[in-house]
Design a protein around this motif. Structure first.
Motif, PDB file in Angstrom:
ATOM      1  N   MET A  89       0.820  -1.188   0.000  1.00 56.35           N
ATOM      2  CA  MET A  89       0.000   0.000   0.000  1.00 56.35           C
ATOM      3  C   MET A  89       0.869   1.258   0.000  1.00 56.35           C
ATOM      4  O   MET A  89       0.517   2.233  -0.631  1.00 56.35           O
ATOM      5  N   LYS A 134       1.754   2.534  -3.435  1.00 52.02           N
ATOM      6  CA  LYS A 134       0.661   3.251  -4.101  1.00 52.02           C
ATOM      7  C   LYS A 134       0.484   4.652  -3.521  1.00 52.02           C
ATOM      8  O   LYS A 134       0.219   5.595  -4.250  1.00 52.02           O
ATOM      9  N   LEU A 151       3.176   6.683  -4.929  1.00 53.02           N
ATOM     10  CA  LEU A 151       2.891   7.002  -6.331  1.00 53.02           C
ATOM     11  C   LEU A 151       1.954   8.203  -6.417  1.00 53.02           C
ATOM     12  O   LEU A 151       2.158   9.103  -7.235  1.00 53.02           O
ATOM     13  N   ILE A 152       0.937   8.252  -5.575  1.00 47.56           N
ATOM     14  CA  ILE A 152       0.036   9.409  -5.549  1.00 47.56           C
ATOM     15  C   ILE A 152       0.807  10.670  -5.174  1.00 47.56           C
ATOM     16  O   ILE A 152       0.650  11.724  -5.800  1.00 47.56           O
ATOM     17  N   PHE A 176      -7.880   3.321  -4.805  1.00 48.43           N
ATOM     18  CA  PHE A 176      -6.625   2.997  -5.488  1.00 48.43           C
ATOM     19  C   PHE A 176      -5.624   2.352  -4.544  1.00 48.43           C
ATOM     20  O   PHE A 176      -4.959   1.389  -4.911  1.00 48.43           O
ATOM     21  N   VAL A 177      -5.514   2.867  -3.329  1.00 48.05           N
ATOM     22  CA  VAL A 177      -4.524   2.309  -2.403  1.00 48.05           C
ATOM     23  C   VAL A 177      -5.054   1.104  -1.646  1.00 48.05           C
ATOM     24  O   VAL A 177      -4.316   0.472  -0.899  1.00 48.05           O
ATOM     25  N   ILE A 218       6.672   3.579 -14.011  1.00 47.78           N
ATOM     26  CA  ILE A 218       5.220   3.380 -13.885  1.00 47.78           C
ATOM     27  C   ILE A 218       4.480   4.440 -14.691  1.00 47.78           C
ATOM     28  O   ILE A 218       3.537   4.128 -15.433  1.00 47.78           O
TER      29      ILE A 218
END
Length: 98
Positions: A1, A4, A7-8, A32-33, A70
């Protein structure tokens, strides 16, 4: 998690505190997470510790390259960043006068 969440933070250029608030207030980000509606995002201090460990181990560059890759894969797959698309597809039966 945490990947992610990071990434955000990377995509929106958010600090640890900002990404915590963003995920707690944004349902698509929670989805998303992998969080349920009633679950909280990781605390900003947890994210800070994660980033500090990357720096201590000299892995910050590798992590940055992973995030870049990504984004590149997403672009090659047709994802368009910088545009907002919202679709509301709620269907409900209603007794409406025609």
């Amino acid at each position: 998690m945490v990947l992610k969440v990071e990434l955000i933070a990377y995509l929106y250029n958010l600090s640890e505190r900002q990404v915590e608030v963003y995920i707690n207030e944004n349902l698509p980000a929670k989805y998303f997470v992998g969080l349920a509606v009633d679950q909280k995002a990781p605390d900003h201090s947890t994210l800070t510790i994660f980033r500090e460990r990357l720096l201590q181990r000299g892995k910050q560059k590798v992590f940055q390259e992973l995030l870049d890759e990504i984004v590149q894969i997403a672009l090659e797959s047709g994802v368009k960043f910088g545009t907002i698309q919202i679709v509301d597809s709620v269907h409900s039966i209603a007794n409406v006068n025609r």
